[in-house]
Design an enzyme around this catalytic site. Structure first.
Site, short mmCIF file in Angstrom:
data_model
loop_
_atom_site.label_atom_id
_atom_site.label_comp_id
_atom_site.label_asym_id
_atom_site.label_seq_id
_atom_site.Cartn_x
_atom_site.Cartn_y
_atom_site.Cartn_z
N LYS A 82 5.61 6.22 -1.55
CA LYS A 82 4.87 6.81 -2.66
C LYS A 82 3.45 7.54 -1.94
O LYS A 82 2.73 7.53 -2.85
CB LYS A 82 4.61 5.71 -3.70
CG LYS A 82 3.75 4.53 -3.33
CD LYS A 82 3.11 3.99 -4.67
CE LYS A 82 1.96 2.99 -4.03
NZ LYS A 82 1.44 2.46 -5.27
N SER B 24 7.38 10.03 -11.84
CA SER B 24 5.78 10.12 -11.70
C SER B 24 5.19 11.48 -12.15
O SER B 24 6.02 12.42 -12.27
CB SER B 24 5.40 10.17 -10.17
OG SER B 24 4.06 10.88 -9.96
N ASP C 139 16.59 -4.55 3.02
CA ASP C 139 16.46 -2.94 2.83
C ASP C 139 17.63 -2.53 2.04
O ASP C 139 18.76 -3.00 2.00
CB ASP C 139 16.42 -2.38 4.05
CG ASP C 139 16.32 -1.10 4.40
OD1 ASP C 139 16.26 -0.19 5.42
OD2 ASP C 139 16.40 -0.41 2.91
N LYS D 160 10.99 12.40 -6.28
CA LYS D 160 10.74 11.96 -7.60
C LYS D 160 11.69 12.98 -8.60
O LYS D 160 12.33 12.64 -9.41
CB LYS D 160 9.26 11.76 -8.14
CG LYS D 160 8.77 10.58 -7.36
CD LYS D 160 9.58 9.23 -7.60
CE LYS D 160 8.86 8.22 -7.13
NZ LYS D 160 9.62 6.84 -7.36
N TYR E 223 6.98 13.93 -1.49
CA TYR E 223 7.02 12.82 -2.15
C TYR E 223 7.35 13.40 -3.77
O TYR E 223 8.39 12.72 -4.36
CB TYR E 223 5.67 12.16 -2.26
CG TYR E 223 5.50 11.14 -3.42
CD1 TYR E 223 4.93 11.47 -4.70
CD2 TYR E 223 6.37 10.09 -3.62
CE1 TYR E 223 4.96 10.71 -5.80
CE2 TYR E 223 6.20 9.06 -4.65
CZ TYR E 223 5.59 9.29 -5.69
OH TYR E 223 5.43 8.67 -7.02
C1 WQD Z 1 -7.19 10.56 -8.52
C2 WQD Z 1 -8.39 11.72 -8.07
C3 WQD Z 1 -8.66 13.04 -6.32
C4 WQD Z 1 -9.36 9.51 -3.69
C5 WQD Z 1 -1.47 10.28 -6.60
C6 WQD Z 1 0.06 10.76 -6.63
C7 WQD Z 1 0.58 10.11 -7.96
C8 WQD Z 1 0.59 8.77 -8.18
C9 WQD Z 1 -1.04 8.23 -8.00
C10 WQD Z 1 2.56 7.79 -6.93
C11 WQD Z 1 -8.25 13.11 -7.66
C12 WQD Z 1 -9.87 12.04 -6.15
C13 WQD Z 1 -9.19 10.23 -4.80
C14 WQD Z 1 -10.54 9.58 -2.89
C15 WQD Z 1 -11.44 11.14 -4.68
N1 WQD Z 1 1.17 8.11 -7.01
N2 WQD Z 1 -10.18 11.29 -5.32
N3 WQD Z 1 -11.65 10.64 -3.56
O1 WQD Z 1 -3.92 12.34 -6.48
O2 WQD Z 1 -4.10 11.81 -9.03
O3 WQD Z 1 -2.10 10.82 -7.80
O4 WQD Z 1 -1.44 8.78 -6.87
O5 WQD Z 1 3.28 7.66 -7.87
O6 WQD Z 1 2.07 10.54 -7.79
O7 WQD Z 1 0.00 12.28 -6.75
O8 WQD Z 1 -4.34 10.05 -7.58
O9 WQD Z 1 -6.18 8.31 -6.83
O10 WQD Z 1 -5.39 10.01 -4.99
O11 WQD Z 1 -6.73 10.65 -7.03
O12 WQD Z 1 -12.23 12.10 -4.95
O13 WQD Z 1 -10.90 9.04 -1.97
O14 WQD Z 1 -9.42 10.96 -7.49
O15 WQD Z 1 -9.22 14.09 -5.90
O16 WQD Z 1 -9.05 14.04 -8.66
P1 WQD Z 1 -3.49 11.46 -7.82
P2 WQD Z 1 -5.74 9.63 -6.50
#
Ligand code: WQD
Length: 339
Positions: A86, A126, A60, A154, A150
């Site tokens: 994250k 991010s 850790d 960052k 989160y």
């Molecule tokens: C992408 C798109 C959802 C899941 C997050 C964090 C970012 C980074 C990446 C760490 C969006 C849609 C998603 C689902 C869906 N993490 N979606 N059904 O939210 O852009 O980014 O993850 O660094 O910091 O904020 O990524 O993949 O969750 O979503 O429709 O079951 O897919 O609404 O439009 P996001 P995501």
């Protein structure tokens, strides 16, 4: 003289791909990971890919004895700091733990680096630090604000580095703002395998494709986008790993610090991603339209010209390869026959 790089969180999804890219670029690499979000067999998989033994410390970051062991066992020339919590949604339920790991952990690492005379760090930031961007594609000088604990950690991490760099010019930082990392290593040996129900889109679709989840929930189809679903700048994890090598090269060879978006400059919608994954796995994938997810923004798309100018980075992989590599990884892992 070969440079030695410490990867905190190096057994994780992005960390393990960066490990391979750094070894292939000629660096010596040491991993520190507590394996709280990493498969136990990643070190042996990395050994299979690189053909070299893997130096991996389990521990850790917040334990001073662990950092002492690492820095007393190796002469570390630079650190790539992946180790962090994250999950956006989880962070709203446990902000203290996110601040402790992501911010206090960063401070502990920086203090031990200073004690060891190591002043080069690449920081995993991010696109979430942009919150709901006013300008799209998003430039690096866009306003930053946090929309979750989160994102706060960052943004705070970036500000800690800004304060430290302003106080002591021995430091140089590569701050990389990831957009949406997806896909898996072309060897099929490493990839994303989140425990439980994935928060992110591609690992969720992958679990639908292998039959572990019944259907994709599309979080809203009423956004102001061409097909009504959210647009994101997805980037292949091997492209992202290569960006870390180029960032380290700039830090170590030219003492140049930088703050860069790491994306492709191309956005795809949820439904476009789903269709691409259907082509990769060779079968239709069920989905339902669900309500919008709180905290989601309509579009996240990177301005990518600075990464090209400053470290010579341009993404090379497209959506088809992102999906094909993910499908090859998940289907191999689940022993189903790849399409
Ligand atoms: C992408 C798109 C959802 C899941 C997050 C964090 C970012 C980074 C990446 C760490 C969006 C849609 C998603 C689902 C869906 N993490 N979606 N059904 O939210 O852009 O980014 O993850 O660094 O910091 O904020 O990524 O993949 O969750 O979503 O429709 O079951 O897919 O609404 O439009 P996001 P995501």
């Amino acid at each position: 003289m070969t440079k030695t790089i410490l990867l905190t969180g190096g057994a994780g999804y992005i960390g393990s791909h960066t490990y391979v890219a750094l070894v292939e670029a000629g660096y010596d690499v040491v991993i520190l990971d507590d394996f709280s979000n990493a498969r136990e067999d990643v070190p042996e998989r990395l050994e299979m890919i690189t053909g070299k033994p893997v130096a991996c410390h389990r521990g850790d970051l917040l334990d001073p004895a662990v950092l002492d062991t690492v820095f007393n066992s190796h002469k570390i020339d630079a650190v790539v700091h992946f180790a962090a919590k994250k999950a956006v949604g989880e962070s709203t339920r446990m902000p203290l733990e996110y601040i402790e790991v992501n911010c206090t952990g960063l401070v502990a690492l920086l203090k031990r680096m200073r004690e060891a005379g190591c002043f080069r760090l690449v920081f995993s930031s991010s696109a979430t630090v942009y919150g709901e961007p006013k300008v799209v594609p998003i430039p690096e000088d866009a306003e930053r604000f946090h929309t979750s604990p989160y994102a706060y950690t960052k943004l705070m991490g970036e500000q800690i580095l800004e304060q430290l760099g302003a106080s002591d010019d021995r430091w140089a930082f590569g701050v990389l703002r990831y957009f949406n990392p997806v896909g898996a290593h072309t060897s099929g040996q490493i990839g994303e395998d989140p425990n439980g129900i994935p928060n992110n889109l591609m690992p969720y679709i992958a679990k639908v494709a292998v039959g572990e989840l019944p259907a994709l929930n599309v979080f809203g189809d009423d956004y102001d986008t061409p097909d009504g679903t959210g647009l994101r700048d997805y980037i292949h994890v091997e492209d992202l790993a290569r960006a870390h090598v180029l960032s380290l090269d700039a830090l170590l060879e030219r003492d140049e610090g930088h703050v860069l978006n790491i994306g492709t400059g191309q956005a795809y919608s949820v439904l476009e991603m789903l269709r691409a994954y259907e082509r990769a796995c060779g079968k239709p994938l069920p989905y339902v339209i669900a309500p919008r997810r709180s905290g989601d923004v309509p579009v996240l798309l990177a301005r990518v010209d600075r990464a090209a100018e400053v470290i010579g980075f341009r993404a090379e992989y497209g959506l088809e390869t992102m999906c094909a590599s993910s499908w090859a990884w998940i289907s191999r892992l689940r022993n189903s026959v790849p399409a």
